[in-house]
Motif scaffolding. Structure first.
Motif, PDB file in Angstrom:
ATOM      1  N   SER A 134       7.572  10.083   1.886  1.00  0.00           N
ATOM      2  CA  SER A 134       6.743  11.213   1.448  1.00  0.00           C
ATOM      3  C   SER A 134       7.494  12.099   0.465  1.00  0.00           C
ATOM      4  N   ARG A 135       8.788  12.314   0.730  1.00  0.00           N
ATOM      5  CA  ARG A 135       9.583  13.119  -0.209  1.00  0.00           C
ATOM      6  C   ARG A 135       9.687  12.431  -1.560  1.00  0.00           C
ATOM      7  N   ILE A 136       9.854  11.125  -1.538  1.00  0.00           N
ATOM      8  CA  ILE A 136       9.944  10.373  -2.800  1.00  0.00           C
ATOM      9  C   ILE A 136       8.621  10.444  -3.547  1.00  0.00           C
ATOM     10  N   ASN A 137       7.536  10.239  -2.820  1.00  0.00           N
ATOM     11  CA  ASN A 137       6.212  10.197  -3.438  1.00  0.00           C
ATOM     12  C   ASN A 137       5.570  11.559  -3.582  1.00  0.00           C
ATOM     13  N   ASP A 138       6.158  12.578  -2.933  1.00  0.00           N
ATOM     14  CA  ASP A 138       5.610  13.930  -2.959  1.00  0.00           C
ATOM     15  C   ASP A 138       4.155  13.951  -2.474  1.00  0.00           C
ATOM     16  N   GLN A 139       3.913  13.176  -1.411  1.00  0.00           N
ATOM     17  CA  GLN A 139       2.568  13.088  -0.834  1.00  0.00           C
ATOM     18  C   GLN A 139       2.682  13.153   0.679  1.00  0.00           C
ATOM     19  N   SER A 140       2.858  14.339   1.226  1.00  0.00           N
ATOM     20  CA  SER A 140       3.105  14.474   2.652  1.00  0.00           C
ATOM     21  C   SER A 140       1.889  14.166   3.513  1.00  0.00           C
ATOM     22  N   ASP A 141       0.672  14.225   2.965  1.00  0.00           N
ATOM     23  CA  ASP A 141      -0.513  13.986   3.770  1.00  0.00           C
ATOM     24  C   ASP A 141      -0.864  12.509   3.890  1.00  0.00           C
ATOM     25  N   LYS A 142      -0.257  11.670   3.104  1.00  0.00           N
ATOM     26  CA  LYS A 142      -0.616  10.263   3.031  1.00  0.00           C
ATOM     27  C   LYS A 142       0.036   9.470   4.158  1.00  0.00           C
ATOM     28  N   ASP A 143      -0.711   8.567   4.775  1.00  0.00           N
ATOM     29  CA  ASP A 143      -0.157   7.667   5.769  1.00  0.00           C
ATOM     30  C   ASP A 143       0.539   6.532   5.041  1.00  0.00           C
ATOM     31  N   GLU A 144       1.860   6.529   5.057  1.00  0.00           N
ATOM     32  CA  GLU A 144       2.641   5.570   4.273  1.00  0.00           C
ATOM     33  C   GLU A 144       2.739   4.201   4.923  1.00  0.00           C
ATOM     34  N   GLU A 145       2.412   4.122   6.222  1.00  0.00           N
ATOM     35  CA  GLU A 145       2.634   2.898   6.980  1.00  0.00           C
ATOM     36  C   GLU A 145       1.966   1.675   6.356  1.00  0.00           C
ATOM     37  N   ASP A 146       0.725   1.815   5.918  1.00  0.00           N
ATOM     38  CA  ASP A 146      -0.033   0.677   5.414  1.00  0.00           C
ATOM     39  C   ASP A 146      -0.051   0.596   3.890  1.00  0.00           C
ATOM     40  N   GLN A 147       0.590   1.522   3.241  1.00  0.00           N
ATOM     41  CA  GLN A 147       0.569   1.568   1.787  1.00  0.00           C
ATOM     42  C   GLN A 147       1.591   0.593   1.203  1.00  0.00           C
ATOM     43  N   GLU A 148       1.206  -0.030   0.125  1.00  0.00           N
ATOM     44  CA  GLU A 148       2.130  -0.891  -0.605  1.00  0.00           C
ATOM     45  C   GLU A 148       3.200  -0.011  -1.252  1.00  0.00           C
ATOM     46  N   MET A 149       4.437  -0.468  -1.214  1.00  0.00           N
ATOM     47  CA  MET A 149       5.535   0.273  -1.817  1.00  0.00           C
ATOM     48  C   MET A 149       5.706  -0.181  -3.260  1.00  0.00           C
ATOM     49  N   THR A 150       5.714   0.754  -4.173  1.00  0.00           N
ATOM     50  CA  THR A 150       5.914   0.416  -5.577  1.00  0.00           C
ATOM     51  C   THR A 150       7.398   0.181  -5.846  1.00  0.00           C
ATOM     52  N   ARG A 151       7.684  -0.455  -6.958  1.00  0.00           N
ATOM     53  CA  ARG A 151       9.083  -0.654  -7.353  1.00  0.00           C
ATOM     54  C   ARG A 151       9.779   0.691  -7.551  1.00  0.00           C
ATOM     55  N   TYR A 152       9.052   1.651  -8.111  1.00  0.00           N
ATOM     56  CA  TYR A 152       9.630   2.981  -8.338  1.00  0.00           C
ATOM     57  C   TYR A 152      10.040   3.613  -7.002  1.00  0.00           C
ATOM     58  N   THR A 153       9.152   3.572  -6.017  1.00  0.00           N
ATOM     59  CA  THR A 153       9.455   4.148  -4.705  1.00  0.00           C
ATOM     60  C   THR A 153      10.619   3.426  -4.057  1.00  0.00           C
ATOM     61  N   PHE A 154      10.625   2.094  -4.123  1.00  0.00           N
ATOM     62  CA  PHE A 154      11.715   1.319  -3.549  1.00  0.00           C
ATOM     63  C   PHE A 154      13.034   1.651  -4.233  1.00  0.00           C
ATOM     64  N   LYS A 155      13.001   1.781  -5.552  1.00  0.00           N
ATOM     65  CA  LYS A 155      14.216   2.111  -6.305  1.00  0.00           C
ATOM     66  C   LYS A 155      14.764   3.468  -5.875  1.00  0.00           C
ATOM     67  N   LYS A 156      13.905   4.477  -5.780  1.00  0.00           N
ATOM     68  CA  LYS A 156      14.345   5.812  -5.371  1.00  0.00           C
ATOM     69  C   LYS A 156      14.877   5.804  -3.944  1.00  0.00           C
ATOM     70  N   LEU A 157      14.205   5.070  -3.060  1.00  0.00           N
ATOM     71  CA  LEU A 157      14.664   4.966  -1.678  1.00  0.00           C
ATOM     72  C   LEU A 157      16.033   4.309  -1.623  1.00  0.00           C
ATOM     73  N   TRP A 158      16.196   3.181  -2.323  1.00  0.00           N
ATOM     74  CA  TRP A 158      17.473   2.458  -2.316  1.00  0.00           C
ATOM     75  C   TRP A 158      18.594   3.322  -2.893  1.00  0.00           C
ATOM     76  N   GLN A 159      18.341   3.997  -3.991  1.00  0.00           N
ATOM     77  CA  GLN A 159      19.371   4.841  -4.593  1.00  0.00           C
ATOM     78  C   GLN A 159      19.781   5.966  -3.649  1.00  0.00           C
ATOM     79  N   GLY A 160      18.816   6.563  -2.966  1.00  0.00           N
ATOM     80  CA  GLY A 160      19.134   7.620  -2.003  1.00  0.00           C
ATOM     81  C   GLY A 160      19.952   7.095  -0.834  1.00  0.00           C
ATOM     82  N   LEU A 161      19.587   5.933  -0.338  1.00  0.00           N
ATOM     83  CA  LEU A 161      20.344   5.331   0.762  1.00  0.00           C
ATOM     84  C   LEU A 161      21.767   4.994   0.341  1.00  0.00           C
ATOM     85  N   MET A 162      21.925   4.462  -0.862  1.00  0.00           N
ATOM     86  CA  MET A 162      23.257   4.103  -1.337  1.00  0.00           C
ATOM     87  C   MET A 162      24.116   5.346  -1.582  1.00  0.00           C
ATOM     88  N   LEU A 163      23.501   6.394  -2.100  1.00  0.00           N
ATOM     89  CA  LEU A 163      24.242   7.640  -2.296  1.00  0.00           C
ATOM     90  C   LEU A 163      24.760   8.170  -0.962  1.00  0.00           C
TER      91      LEU A 163
END
Length: 120
Positions: free
Chosen positions: A63-92
């Motif tokens: 939600s922080r990456i996508n700036d969409q706190s109301d959205k149920d992320e569980e069933d949503q497809e993850m975009t490459r952009y979201t995955f990239k931001k998530l991976w970079q944050g985890l690696m940092l």
């Protein structure tokens, strides 16, 4: 992180956040239809890297990456952009934690000497 112990170049390979590495992981972790779902990412992070995140924590991160706190992320497809931001944050986070641990600090030790200078 300003505070860090010496890390060998080979050690740093596990923290690779290059576009090629991210694209490879995205492709490997995607389902047969080419889509990547948050639950699959959570499973692979735990299975391959030992990183266990509960669904609430993981959903909040997305939600922080996508700036969409109301959205149920569980069933949503993850975009490459979201995955990239998530991976970079985890690696940092992993690099900073690794630096703290390799400098002799124990987990939970005072981390006031570690300061994130910039992250985009």
């Amino acid at each position: 992180c300003r505070k860090s112990g010496p890390m060998e170049t080979a050690d740093l390979a596990m923290f690779d956040s290059s576009d090629q590495r991210i694209d490879n992981l995205f492709n490997q972790w995607s389902s047969s239809n080419g889509k990547l779902y948050p639950e699959a990412v959570r499973f692979r992070l735990q299975d391959e890297f030992g990183l266990a995140l509960n669904s609430t924590t993981f959903g909040e991160a997305l939600s922080r990456i996508n700036d969409q706190s109301d959205k149920d992320e569980e069933d949503q497809e993850m975009t490459r952009y979201t995955f990239k931001k998530l991976w970079q944050g985890l690696m940092l986070g992993a690099v900073c934690r690794r630096g703290l641990l390799s400098s002799g600090d124990e987990p939970g030790a005072d981390t006031d000497d570690c300061q994130l200078v910039e992250y985009s």
